[in-house]
Design a protein around this motif. Sequence first.
Motif, mmCIF file in Angstrom:
data_model
loop_
_atom_site.group_PDB
_atom_site.id
_atom_site.type_symbol
_atom_site.label_atom_id
_atom_site.label_comp_id
_atom_site.label_asym_id
_atom_site.label_seq_id
_atom_site.Cartn_x
_atom_site.Cartn_y
_atom_site.Cartn_z
ATOM 1 N N LEU A 636 -30.951 37.018 -13.015
ATOM 2 C CA LEU A 636 -31.651 35.877 -13.377
ATOM 3 C C LEU A 636 -33.089 36.126 -13.660
ATOM 4 C CD1 LEU A 636 -32.123 32.654 -13.288
ATOM 5 C CD2 LEU A 636 -32.469 32.818 -10.882
ATOM 6 N N ILE A 637 -33.666 35.807 -14.850
ATOM 7 C CA ILE A 637 -35.126 36.087 -15.421
ATOM 8 C C ILE A 637 -35.613 34.693 -16.030
ATOM 9 C CG2 ILE A 637 -36.593 37.265 -17.036
ATOM 10 C CD1 ILE A 637 -34.271 39.532 -16.822
ATOM 11 N N PHE A 662 -40.024 36.276 -13.502
ATOM 12 C CA PHE A 662 -39.417 36.341 -12.257
ATOM 13 C C PHE A 662 -38.017 36.991 -12.555
ATOM 14 C CE2 PHE A 662 -36.390 34.139 -9.419
ATOM 15 C CZ PHE A 662 -36.986 34.326 -8.120
ATOM 16 N N GLN A 663 -37.727 37.990 -11.618
ATOM 17 C CA GLN A 663 -36.330 38.651 -11.861
ATOM 18 C C GLN A 663 -35.682 38.563 -10.522
ATOM 19 O OE1 GLN A 663 -36.553 42.188 -14.319
ATOM 20 N NE2 GLN A 663 -34.824 43.187 -12.758
ATOM 21 N N MET A 664 -34.404 38.093 -10.826
ATOM 22 C CA MET A 664 -33.499 38.230 -9.499
ATOM 23 C C MET A 664 -31.992 38.789 -10.206
ATOM 24 S SD MET A 664 -32.092 35.119 -7.307
ATOM 25 C CE MET A 664 -33.677 34.607 -6.668
ATOM 26 N N ASN A 665 -31.979 39.863 -9.185
ATOM 27 C CA ASN A 665 -30.453 40.407 -9.563
ATOM 28 C C ASN A 665 -29.547 40.106 -8.160
ATOM 29 O OD1 ASN A 665 -31.612 41.797 -11.560
ATOM 30 N ND2 ASN A 665 -31.987 43.752 -10.456
ATOM 31 N N PHE A 666 -28.269 39.468 -8.688
ATOM 32 C CA PHE A 666 -27.477 39.057 -7.601
ATOM 33 C C PHE A 666 -26.079 40.357 -7.921
ATOM 34 C CE2 PHE A 666 -29.315 35.177 -9.154
ATOM 35 C CZ PHE A 666 -29.368 34.429 -7.910
ATOM 36 N N TYR A 667 -25.877 40.611 -6.689
ATOM 37 C CA TYR A 667 -24.693 41.481 -6.601
ATOM 38 C C TYR A 667 -23.505 40.785 -5.708
ATOM 39 C CZ TYR A 667 -27.433 45.170 -8.572
ATOM 40 O OH TYR A 667 -28.575 45.810 -9.320
ATOM 41 N N LYS A 668 -22.622 40.362 -6.270
ATOM 42 C CA LYS A 668 -21.352 39.541 -5.613
ATOM 43 C C LYS A 668 -20.276 40.422 -5.226
ATOM 44 C CE LYS A 668 -18.798 35.251 -5.098
ATOM 45 N NZ LYS A 668 -17.566 35.951 -4.750
ATOM 46 N N CYS A 669 -19.865 40.741 -4.153
ATOM 47 C CA CYS A 669 -18.740 41.515 -3.840
ATOM 48 C C CYS A 669 -17.585 40.885 -4.623
ATOM 49 C CB CYS A 669 -18.481 41.794 -2.389
ATOM 50 S SG CYS A 669 -17.385 42.879 -1.839
ATOM 51 N N ILE A 670 -16.504 41.767 -4.848
ATOM 52 C CA ILE A 670 -15.434 41.133 -5.452
ATOM 53 C C ILE A 670 -14.199 40.862 -4.228
ATOM 54 C CG2 ILE A 670 -15.200 42.739 -7.523
ATOM 55 C CD1 ILE A 670 -13.516 44.505 -6.116
ATOM 56 N N TYR A 671 -14.640 41.081 -2.890
ATOM 57 C CA TYR A 671 -13.888 40.560 -1.811
ATOM 58 C C TYR A 671 -14.778 39.518 -1.078
ATOM 59 C CZ TYR A 671 -11.238 44.717 -2.857
ATOM 60 O OH TYR A 671 -10.521 45.746 -3.409
ATOM 61 N N SER A 672 -14.149 38.784 -0.300
ATOM 62 C CA SER A 672 -14.898 38.026 0.750
ATOM 63 C C SER A 672 -14.482 38.166 1.893
ATOM 64 C CB SER A 672 -14.745 36.561 0.454
ATOM 65 O OG SER A 672 -13.263 35.977 0.336
ATOM 66 N N ASP A 673 -13.406 39.281 2.407
ATOM 67 C CA ASP A 673 -13.015 39.560 3.683
ATOM 68 C C ASP A 673 -13.018 40.843 4.119
ATOM 69 O OD1 ASP A 673 -11.003 40.095 1.677
ATOM 70 O OD2 ASP A 673 -9.536 39.004 2.398
ATOM 71 N N ARG A 685 -37.603 40.506 -7.732
ATOM 72 C CA ARG A 685 -38.958 41.226 -7.944
ATOM 73 C C ARG A 685 -39.689 40.312 -8.725
ATOM 74 N NH1 ARG A 685 -40.703 46.611 -8.199
ATOM 75 N NH2 ARG A 685 -42.505 46.760 -9.495
ATOM 76 N N ILE A 686 -41.030 40.026 -8.387
ATOM 77 C CA ILE A 686 -42.020 39.326 -9.111
ATOM 78 C C ILE A 686 -43.043 40.375 -9.655
ATOM 79 C CG2 ILE A 686 -43.762 37.247 -9.331
ATOM 80 C CD1 ILE A 686 -41.856 35.809 -7.198
#
Length: 818
Positions: A636-637, A662-673, A685-686
């Motif tokens: 996200l920028i 404004f820079q934001m990196n999301f890392y979403k795991c392929i698992y939730s369990d 990071r700004i």
Amino acid sequence: MVLKSIVRYIINNYLKDYIERLDDERLKLDLRHGNVSLENLHLKPEALVGFGIPVTVVVGFIEKLSIVIPWKNLRSNPTKVYLDGLYVLVVPKNEVPQDFREYHAEKMKRVQRKLDNLRKATLDEHKVEEKEKGFFERTKLQMMQNLHLTLKNFHISYETQSTTKLGHPFSFGITIHSLQLITTTNTQRIGKIKEHTYIIAKLEEINSLSIYWNTDCESRINKPFQYVVDDLKSKIATNDFVPKSNEMNYVFHPVNLKFVLEMIMKFAEHNFEKPTIKVDFTIERMNFEIDPKQLSDLLDFVKFQNYSVFYDRCREYRQLYLKEFLSNSTLTQEQEDRIHILESKLDVFTMAYIRHSIELENNQSSNGDTNTEYGWWNWWWSGKAKQTEDQRGRSIENVNTTEDFFSEESLNTDVQIKIHKLEFNLLSPPRKIKQNKKKEIISRIKIDNTQIDYKRRTISSSILLVLDLGYFQIYGLKSNENHRPLMLTSATKSLNSLIHIEFELAPTNKVSDYRFLLIMEPLTIIYDGATINEIVENFEPIDTKITFTNPIIKQRTREELEHDVFNQKIFDMTMQIKSLSLVSPEYGIYKQNSNIILIQFNNFLLKSCFSSDQQDDDTLFKTNLSERQYYVKYKLIFNDFRIVYLRPDKDRLNILESIKIFQMNFYKCIYSDENNLTDWRIYIRINEMGNIEFSKKTFKKLNSHYETIPLFSSTMLQTINRINLFFQIFSPYSTIEFYILIPKCSFIISRSQKLFETEFHSHILKTRNENEFNKFIQIVLKNVAMKVSSSSISNQLSQSFYQKNFIQLLYSDSHTKL
């Protein structure tokens, strides 16, 4: 006899897959005058399987189907098809009543009988000699080139009982009183008809077209057949009759549409046996209406109607059966157990259809026939069939094309729909209005020049949907002055579409399995308190019993993790807003002399990433860099973010001067369990942050401004909970690791001219160990300095009166989740 053979061939070719017990005895033939009629036809439960939708026809009935064929002169006189009374009720496959006492062996006998019927139908078709078949096809082509189709009393309804979180049944559907479609070649028929001749289908008028969505309705799934047919028939609107509002909750009220639709089919193009369909569809004006209850059902239906489970089961069943079929070897005990489970969940026709398709493909491969066409359903069932390496560095396995699902009716399709004037109305719910009183319009959306493009390519199994919205505006609830406030409009005049959307399945570039693109031109959004409160207040509340359930935490082996990563579907997403201005006026009502809080930013960009930034990975995965492969990355920028307080005839107050990037990196795991992996890892990071001006007077002004706005504070948590439930963003059991870095930030206390500068680091961590959750927060301030203005030297600061190289704040907490 020849004429009768032609009729039998055409009807079997087009209707046998849809109509139950279709045989010669049911045909009423007057061959001398070319009249063919069928009455009281029942649709097969699997009639819609070829469309790739996991639904079952519970009730399907055709009252009368008549065909008039001008045998003496097919070239000059039209072939007329008249269909009166088509009533269809479909439900999701998982809601069809099943006899769970049925033994597995008995069910598989039914599968074998269905498979034998499919084989017999294929053999019967092959018995027709090629020369005779060619004659039939040419006759069919002549009919298609001059065809008049009349449809009357059309009603298709979809009903579901348990596919939403709201816990009540609903149904939606479409009704049409009548329509006419005419085909022509648009050329003189001189000499022999050629197979590459264009066929143009023109549809110029539809009478009493309507679309409805009935919420909390009475279920008809277990009602008698005739009761359902009569109910569907009685709720078709005509020019002289419209059902009562408590029976049909219309989204698109019955209307007569005049437009131009052209569908062009070209046969034998580039050595393809199937035609390409091209549709141009132009509508002058359309109006839609929806109330919050209908919209609530629609959102939940889109979210919780998980068709992918059905497709995944079909794909897995295909792979296991194909392995046994091709290798002539027995499956392992584990595979036997799995295929037994799948056979208990899939219906009889689906299993027979899968087995039959594998036999057909194997026969074609043995005969050296590689000119097989594939539809989009085969992509769901078998995955992609090309070997490539994606941008994440993964190797994608080459899937044999014989594993693709065979679709006999696959066509290349191009559809273009243009709507010059499009209007949406959000209505107040039925419970708030008196009888015989029209629903109040909460919000109105007006859109000019809407265009929808749909493309489907057989060879690549790709589907592309493109939506372009021209200039549009959103208006709010009428005020006391009978005026609708403007809530959203274009900030600039642009020749481009205001909103451009693309969605693609199996993209042709082979980089991903899905692709989504959203581009929005500069927009201005104005907050109107009365409208927002009315919308939120009227939404169907979420059942308080519906909560997130804590999943069973698993600990997978390395082999299981690698297998899941290898088979993971890739989603390519890009969302861009070129500029956005959010205006929050005092008292929630925008006027020319209002005090407003203005939030602005430029070039908002949210996109998925296939290649990681090594610097970010070092920060978030410093303990174990190999974990990066189990995460999907989004970036996200946005630029020039600023917050300003504007007062009429006074200087503007820059609350937040500017955040350049404004820079934001999301890392979403392929698992939730997964116990050993964190669900979310977020890095912000700004690089350059402008001054934040703050004073006691500023705080009072902002607080006073905030208190005048009629925020929906009482329902705010309910709304956030609903959004979170719909998108499944965060749940109470989610684990999160959060890093924030601002190399330089400063706060100015305006009156005293004091300046606070620092380098800001923050690390937030929430972990779990079985049912115990641990929280850890670390805030580090580096190179802290406090300065004050010097009165002797204008616009300069004196030396720091406080300085510290390092300040650390720690918080740790652990508790057992109830």
